[in-house]
Design a protein around this motif. Sequence first.
Motif, PDB file in Angstrom:
ATOM      1  N   ARG A 180       0.722  -1.289  -0.005  1.00 31.64           N
ATOM      2  CA  ARG A 180      -0.233   0.160   0.055  1.00 31.64           C
ATOM      3  C   ARG A 180       0.972   1.464  -0.071  1.00 31.64           C
ATOM      4  O   ARG A 180       2.174   1.719   0.742  1.00 31.64           O
ATOM      5  CB  ARG A 180      -0.761  -0.184   1.550  1.00 31.64           C
ATOM      6  N   PRO A 181       0.641   2.537  -0.776  1.00 32.83           N
ATOM      7  CA  PRO A 181       1.629   3.465  -1.114  1.00 32.83           C
ATOM      8  C   PRO A 181       0.897   4.390   0.310  1.00 32.83           C
ATOM      9  O   PRO A 181      -0.328   4.809   0.257  1.00 32.83           O
ATOM     10  CB  PRO A 181       1.236   3.845  -1.911  1.00 32.83           C
ATOM     11  N   SER A 195       1.748   8.315   1.424  1.00 27.64           N
ATOM     12  CA  SER A 195       3.124   9.133   1.722  1.00 27.64           C
ATOM     13  C   SER A 195       3.514   9.528   2.807  1.00 27.64           C
ATOM     14  O   SER A 195       3.091   9.508   4.245  1.00 27.64           O
ATOM     15  CB  SER A 195       2.343  11.496   1.549  1.00 27.64           C
ATOM     16  N   PHE A 240       0.325   9.767   7.966  1.00 24.10           N
ATOM     17  CA  PHE A 240      -0.814   9.988   8.931  1.00 24.10           C
ATOM     18  C   PHE A 240      -2.169   9.258   7.710  1.00 24.10           C
ATOM     19  O   PHE A 240      -1.647   9.533   5.836  1.00 24.10           O
ATOM     20  CB  PHE A 240      -1.234  11.529   8.475  1.00 24.10           C
ATOM     21  N   ARG A 267      -6.503   7.526   6.378  1.00 27.43           N
ATOM     22  CA  ARG A 267      -7.595   7.616   6.490  1.00 27.43           C
ATOM     23  C   ARG A 267      -7.994   6.256   6.715  1.00 27.43           C
ATOM     24  O   ARG A 267      -6.792   4.942   5.882  1.00 27.43           O
ATOM     25  CB  ARG A 267      -7.836   8.559   5.234  1.00 27.43           C
ATOM     26  N   GLY A 295     -10.017   1.255   4.452  1.00 25.82           N
ATOM     27  CA  GLY A 295      -9.700  -0.444   3.550  1.00 25.82           C
ATOM     28  C   GLY A 295      -9.434  -1.638   4.847  1.00 25.82           C
ATOM     29  O   GLY A 295      -8.665  -1.362   5.860  1.00 25.82           O
ATOM     30  N   GLY A 304      -6.020  -2.594   4.906  1.00 33.27           N
ATOM     31  CA  GLY A 304      -4.847  -2.212   4.853  1.00 33.27           C
ATOM     32  C   GLY A 304      -4.351  -1.478   5.605  1.00 33.27           C
ATOM     33  O   GLY A 304      -4.141  -1.958   6.720  1.00 33.27           O
ATOM     34  N   THR A 305      -5.371  -0.274   5.679  1.00 32.74           N
ATOM     35  CA  THR A 305      -4.687   0.512   6.025  1.00 32.74           C
ATOM     36  C   THR A 305      -5.242   0.137   8.069  1.00 32.74           C
ATOM     37  O   THR A 305      -4.308   0.767   9.125  1.00 32.74           O
ATOM     38  CB  THR A 305      -5.427   1.819   5.491  1.00 32.74           C
ATOM     39  N   ARG A 320      -4.394   4.540  -7.706  1.00 29.13           N
ATOM     40  CA  ARG A 320      -4.421   2.488  -7.307  1.00 29.13           C
ATOM     41  C   ARG A 320      -2.438   2.208  -7.595  1.00 29.13           C
ATOM     42  O   ARG A 320      -2.120   2.671  -9.048  1.00 29.13           O
ATOM     43  CB  ARG A 320      -4.981   1.740  -7.392  1.00 29.13           C
TER      44      ARG A 320
HETATM   45  C1  LIG Z   1       1.462   8.338  -4.010  1.00 25.49           C
HETATM   46  C2  LIG Z   1       0.373   7.636  -2.650  1.00 25.49           C
HETATM   47  C3  LIG Z   1       0.520   8.350  -1.707  1.00 25.49           C
HETATM   48  C4  LIG Z   1      -0.546   7.874  -0.677  1.00 25.49           C
HETATM   49  N1  LIG Z   1      -0.598   8.577   0.871  1.00 25.49           N
HETATM   50  C5  LIG Z   1      -1.596   8.404   1.431  1.00 25.49           C
HETATM   51  C6  LIG Z   1      -1.802   8.678   2.643  1.00 25.49           C
HETATM   52  O1  LIG Z   1      -0.601   9.618   2.616  1.00 25.49           O
HETATM   53  N2  LIG Z   1      -2.653   8.388   3.330  1.00 25.49           N
HETATM   54  C7  LIG Z   1      -4.267   7.863   3.048  1.00 25.49           C
HETATM   55  O2  LIG Z   1      -4.520   7.715   3.922  1.00 25.49           O
HETATM   56  N3  LIG Z   1      -3.474   7.712   1.715  1.00 25.49           N
HETATM   57  C8  LIG Z   1      -2.703   7.828   1.009  1.00 25.49           C
HETATM   58  N4  LIG Z   1      -3.075   7.146  -0.148  1.00 25.49           N
HETATM   59  C9  LIG Z   1      -3.670   6.227  -0.736  1.00 25.49           C
HETATM   60  C10 LIG Z   1      -3.655   4.937  -0.407  1.00 25.49           C
HETATM   61  O3  LIG Z   1      -3.266   4.118  -0.782  1.00 25.49           O
HETATM   62  C11 LIG Z   1      -4.767   3.696   0.213  1.00 25.49           C
HETATM   63  O4  LIG Z   1      -5.788   4.285   0.625  1.00 25.49           O
HETATM   64  C12 LIG Z   1      -4.578   2.764   0.677  1.00 25.49           C
HETATM   65  O5  LIG Z   1      -3.757   2.303  -0.547  1.00 25.49           O
HETATM   66  C13 LIG Z   1      -5.769   1.611   0.889  1.00 25.49           C
HETATM   67  O6  LIG Z   1      -5.588   0.646   0.822  1.00 25.49           O
HETATM   68  P1  LIG Z   1      -7.119   0.314   1.687  1.00 25.49           P
HETATM   69  O7  LIG Z   1      -6.297  -1.484   1.785  1.00 25.49           O
HETATM   70  O8  LIG Z   1      -7.080   0.196   3.347  1.00 25.49           O
HETATM   71  O9  LIG Z   1      -8.080   0.287   0.942  1.00 25.49           O
HETATM   72  P2  LIG Z   1      -8.290  -1.472  -0.002  1.00 25.49           P
HETATM   73  O10 LIG Z   1      -9.119  -2.363   0.704  1.00 25.49           O
HETATM   74  O11 LIG Z   1      -6.919  -1.612  -0.861  1.00 25.49           O
HETATM   75  O12 LIG Z   1      -9.884  -0.522  -0.398  1.00 25.49           O
HETATM   76  C14 LIG Z   1     -11.033   0.390   0.047  1.00 25.49           C
HETATM   77  C15 LIG Z   1     -11.598   1.137  -0.685  1.00 25.49           C
HETATM   78  O13 LIG Z   1     -11.192   2.071  -0.940  1.00 25.49           O
HETATM   79  C16 LIG Z   1     -10.580   2.442  -2.373  1.00 25.49           C
HETATM   80  N5  LIG Z   1      -9.471   2.668  -2.977  1.00 25.49           N
HETATM   81  C17 LIG Z   1      -7.933   2.319  -2.049  1.00 25.49           C
HETATM   82  N6  LIG Z   1      -6.818   3.289  -2.347  1.00 25.49           N
HETATM   83  C18 LIG Z   1      -7.245   3.638  -3.662  1.00 25.49           C
HETATM   84  C19 LIG Z   1      -6.657   4.831  -4.349  1.00 25.49           C
HETATM   85  N7  LIG Z   1      -5.558   5.070  -4.129  1.00 25.49           N
HETATM   86  N8  LIG Z   1      -7.616   5.565  -4.326  1.00 25.49           N
HETATM   87  C20 LIG Z   1      -8.747   5.637  -5.379  1.00 25.49           C
HETATM   88  N9  LIG Z   1      -9.865   4.505  -4.741  1.00 25.49           N
HETATM   89  C21 LIG Z   1      -9.052   3.796  -3.379  1.00 25.49           C
HETATM   90  C22 LIG Z   1     -11.112   0.354  -2.887  1.00 25.49           C
HETATM   91  O14 LIG Z   1     -11.288   0.621  -4.395  1.00 25.49           O
HETATM   92  C23 LIG Z   1     -12.011   0.038  -2.396  1.00 25.49           C
HETATM   93  O15 LIG Z   1     -13.168   0.543  -2.496  1.00 25.49           O
HETATM   94  C24 LIG Z   1      -2.406   6.962  -0.894  1.00 25.49           C
HETATM   95  C25 LIG Z   1      -2.267   7.182  -2.095  1.00 25.49           C
HETATM   96  C26 LIG Z   1      -0.888   6.756  -3.691  1.00 25.49           C
HETATM   97  C27 LIG Z   1      -1.355   6.274  -4.521  1.00 25.49           C
END
Ligand SMILES: Cc1cc2nc3c(=O)[nH]c(=O)nc-3n(C[C@H](O)[C@H](O)[C@H](O)COP(=O)(O)OP(=O)(O)OC[C@H]3O[C@@H](n4cnc5c(N)ncnc54)[C@H](O)[C@@H]3O)c2cc1C
Length: 275
Positions: free
Chosen positions: A56-57, A59, A73, A75, A78, A80-81, A225
């Motif tokens: 998971r990416p 920042s 920081f 949110r 899903g 992973g977080t 993503r």
């Molecule tokens: C370069 C980069 C930097 C980031 N930095 C931060 C940060 O500092 N803080 C932060 O809170 N988040 C950040 N994010 C977003 C973060 O990576 C995703 O919220 C996280 O990967 C979700 O993982 P999960 O397993 O909790 O959710 P999943 O179980 O993977 O997803 C849950 C739901 O969220 C949706 N979702 C998940 N990731 C994304 C995404 N990137 N775009 C759109 N929809 C998405 C899925 O489609 C699904 O509906 C960043 C993303 C990128 C690409």
Amino acid sequence: MKTSLCHNIVIVDSKPLARGQHFLSLKAPELAAAARPGQFIHIRLPGEGMDPFLRRPLSIAAAFPAQGTILLFFRLTGRGTAALARLQKGQLLHCLGPLGKGYSWPSAKQKPLLVAGGIGVAPLWFLKQALQRKKIPFYFFWGASSVDHFFYLHDFNSKKELLVLATDDGSVGYHGPITKPVELFLQNKQGDVKIYACGPVPMLKSLQRIALHYGASLEISLEERMACGIGACLGCAVRVKAADDHQSSCHYSRVCADGPVFKGEEVILSDEPGS
Ligand SMILES: Cc1cc2nc3c(=O)[nH]c(=O)nc-3n(C[C@H](O)[C@H](O)[C@H](O)COP(=O)(O)OP(=O)(O)OC[C@H]3O[C@@H](n4cnc5c(N)ncnc54)[C@H](O)[C@@H]3O)c2cc1C
Ligand code: FES
């Protein structure tokens, strides 16, 4: 000497940040020394075997080279977080980083204006930290759905740094999108402004229009993503304008390797996540 991209990092602190958001402090000396605002790390999640498969990416929200720590920081989006937030102090994680291209530094004439939408504040927090260290004044605009989504508001120097808040429900600051106070501010502002932004796509699209209208320079950080995170799979491609600036003529750039920070005028933003 080139820094390795692979790191074992140790959790130093883990706590809730604000509603639905979490804070991690990580011992990661090489990352703390090398990271630049706008860059990210790609974290392997704790789990059984290869599940969850994808990293998971996130920042880098601050770096403290002297202590060898970085902050995240995030949110709770899903599983992973959620798994990351359950980790305890002392636990070990593996990550790749620092990845991607970050924000560029403002010129001597440009006044930085940072615009965050929700947890999009994370990469801008790191930029804020860098500007504060260099004693460069800036404006910070931060929008969220409600007052309980904000955190660390005491971390601003009220004499030198303008902080403007907006909420969807009007519980604090301007009642409505953060782009409205940004626009009102630019209407009355003289001189060069460089806007740095991260947040939801509709906010970024509004800022593209506003920056064009007021002749401000704009850099946006995208949160597509990701799969590999290192430019190999093309899973994070976004459309960017070709050099002739014609929308029908475009090519694809990889958010992980060519971004996540792009010039505002070059990205063709889509409302569909991942497209
Ligand atoms: C370069 C980069 C930097 C980031 N930095 C931060 C940060 O500092 N803080 C932060 O809170 N988040 C950040 N994010 C977003 C973060 O990576 C995703 O919220 C996280 O990967 C979700 O993982 P999960 O397993 O909790 O959710 P999943 O179980 O993977 O997803 C849950 C739901 O969220 C949706 N979702 C998940 N990731 C994304 C995404 N990137 N775009 C759109 N929809 C998405 C899925 O489609 C699904 O509906 C960043 C993303 C990128 C690409
Ligand atoms: S996630 Fe593989 S190229 Fe960007």
